[in-house]
Design an enzyme around this catalytic site. Structure first.
Site, short mmCIF file in Angstrom:
data_model
loop_
_atom_site.label_atom_id
_atom_site.label_comp_id
_atom_site.label_asym_id
_atom_site.label_seq_id
_atom_site.Cartn_x
_atom_site.Cartn_y
_atom_site.Cartn_z
N GLU A 120 38.15 6.70 -19.99
CA GLU A 120 36.92 7.21 -20.62
C GLU A 120 35.90 6.10 -20.45
O GLU A 120 35.92 5.10 -21.16
CB GLU A 120 37.15 7.46 -22.12
CG GLU A 120 38.20 8.50 -22.43
CD GLU A 120 37.81 9.91 -22.02
OE1 GLU A 120 36.66 10.12 -21.59
OE2 GLU A 120 38.67 10.79 -22.10
N CYS A 127 29.32 6.20 -26.08
CA CYS A 127 29.21 6.54 -24.66
C CYS A 127 28.62 7.93 -24.46
O CYS A 127 28.22 8.27 -23.36
CB CYS A 127 30.55 6.38 -23.96
SG CYS A 127 31.86 7.18 -24.87
N GLU A 138 40.69 13.78 -23.38
CA GLU A 138 41.35 13.40 -24.63
C GLU A 138 41.06 14.44 -25.70
O GLU A 138 40.05 15.15 -25.64
CB GLU A 138 40.85 12.03 -25.08
CG GLU A 138 41.28 10.95 -24.13
CD GLU A 138 41.07 9.55 -24.68
OE1 GLU A 138 40.07 9.32 -25.37
OE2 GLU A 138 41.91 8.69 -24.38
N ASN A 188 33.36 0.15 -30.49
CA ASN A 188 32.36 1.01 -31.15
C ASN A 188 32.97 2.06 -32.08
O ASN A 188 32.32 2.51 -33.00
CB ASN A 188 31.39 1.64 -30.14
CG ASN A 188 32.07 2.51 -29.12
OD1 ASN A 188 33.29 2.47 -28.98
ND2 ASN A 188 31.31 3.31 -28.42
#
Ligand code: ADP
Length: 426
Positions: free
Chosen positions: A197, A231, A406, A96
């Site tokens: 993640e 997400c 991150e 994505n």
């Protein structure tokens, strides 16, 4: 290091043809990834700037990997803390954000002194390869940035090698919670460091005190960006009784006026196709299930007349927590709205999930803002903001949404070991 506009400008200012050709071909192959995953051109360009920002940020953070000197408890000792690279990092990324999900990890890894092996998603392998070409041009030594693209059939086997080989010290993964759990099991065998993640199920709460127009603008951005395939996209809207009808009416109006499904190279397009047929089927399944249990389609609700993987941006009202779309991630352009009465009820619904990545809420009551921000069980909270990702802020989730952070000043720690050195007999 690498600048976002290198590719865009086709090597403008380049001093010979070979170099220009290389820039152009990198730009072209990267565009194929975006054509394949369906993101409109404007969003793809935005991603490239976002992607480059991680390389710039971590190039600067590399200079701030401070150790420590700790006062020792014995007179003849000195105590130091060194930060050292964890070693080889295996990086597994989704489709994505074909470029940014790589640089967010690789920027930190390289800055910490690690080498990387990147396994990009099978639907979008070309951005990873284009980044390899840029790494060469930037002078990164051969063998530091490595890419292993593979087919869907080979993915599990390649993933297993990366997550079990004793030479690999670290796994960083972005993708589904289901795949993350498989990789965690693999990594356990050799006790590797892991960053995960994983999936989200973001709530977006609109309280009676909210500025409704601001909430609608945030809802539109947070839900339909990348056609709902991020997400951190909102997966369920919780709207308080007093503001509910006005919010739903204005949200529907905004969807019809501001969202345009179509060819991603057309400047007015905001919504490209979904990644594949399976993704379209999931959106359809969630709508069918909701409608069969009493939800109303306010707008959208079906495949777009353009066909293939295009889907109409959809808004459902009269949604309840019994419906599938409020229990699992849709990952598509579907906005289900649940009506609630009290703050406690909204927080309870929002937290009744086994994942917790992003959460959003709209309120103009300062006490409520503090209360709800602290109570939401998520890693990232947007208060009166629908888009909150940026390089200087820590990205990550709680519960089954993952491990580690991150970006930001924390991101580099994921690739560093802390070594304590005790010097005695002084
Ligand atoms: P999605 O459903 O969004 O494709 P996945 O978690 O399946 O999410 O994919 C994210 C990344 O994980 C991709 O690079 C994909 O190839 C990879 N992947 C999927 N299954 C495995 C696996 N069993 N082992 C290693 N990598 C995997």
């Amino acid at each position: 290091m690498v600048r976002a506009d290198d590719g865009e400008q086709g090597g403008a200012g380049a001093d010979h043809h070979g170099r220009e050709r290389r820039y152009e071909s990198r730009h072209r192959i990267q565009m194929i990834d975006y054509t394949m995953m369906g993101k409109p051109l404007k969003e793809a360009q935005g991603e490239i700037v976002y992607s480059a920002s991680f390389l710039e940020w971590f190039a600067e953070e590399a200079r701030r990997i401070y150790g420590d000197v700790i006062p020792a408890s014995a007179k003849d000792r000195r105590v130091l803390v060194l930060k050292q690279p964890v070693g080889v990092a295996a990086i597994i990324t989704p489709w994505n954000f074909p470029s940014a999900m790589i640089t967010r990890k690789v920027g930190a890894a390289l800055a910490a002194g690690c080498t990387v092996v990147v396994k990009p998603a099978e639907d979008t392998p070309l951005s990873a390869l284009a980044l390899g070409e840029l790494a060469n041009q930037a002078g990164i030594p051969a063998g530091v940035y490595n890419v292993v693209p593979c087919s869907r059939q080979q993915t599990a086997a390649v993933g297993e090698v990366l997550c079990t080989d004793p030479l690999v010290s670290k796994i960083s993964f972005t993708g589904s919670t289901a795949t993350g759990k498989i990789l965690l099991k693999h990594a356990a065998g050799t006790v590797k460091r892991v960053s995960m993640e994983l999936g989200g199920h973001a709530p977006f709460i609109v309280f009676d005190s909210a500025d409704v127009d601001r909430a609608v603008a945030g809802a539109l951005a947070s839900k339909y960006r990348n056609s709902g395939q991020t997400c951190v996209c909102t997966n369920r809207f919780l709207v308080q009784k007093g503001i509910h009808d006005e919010f739903v009416e204005k949200f529907a109006k905004a969807i019809k006026k501001e969202l345009h499904v179509g060819n991603g190279f057309d400047a007015k397009t905001t919504q490209g196709p979904l990644i594949n047929e399976k993704a379209v089927e999931k959106v359809e399944k969630h709508i069918k299930d909701a409608v069969s249990q009493g939800a109303s389609i306010v707008t959208g609700g079906k495949r777009h007349s353009l066909g293939k993987n295009f889907f109409e941006p959809t808004l459902l009202s009269n949604v309840t927590t019994k419906m599938l779309c409020t229990q699992e991630e849709t990952f598509g352009p579907l906005a289900p709205v649940i009506k609630f009465e009290t703050e406690a009820e909204a927080v309870a619904i929002a937290n009744a999930a086994n994942v917790g990545l992003a959460g959003y809420f709209y309120s103009q009551d300062p006490a409520q803002i503090w209360r709800v921000a602290e109570q939401l069980e998520v890693g990232m909270v947007g208060v009166n903001e629908g888009i909150i990702s940026s390089v200087e802020c820590p990205f990550g989730g709680v519960k089954e949404s993952g491990l580690g952070r991150e970006g930001s000043k924390y991101g580099i720690d994921e690739y560093l070991e802390i070594k304590y050195v005790c010097i005695g007999g002084l």
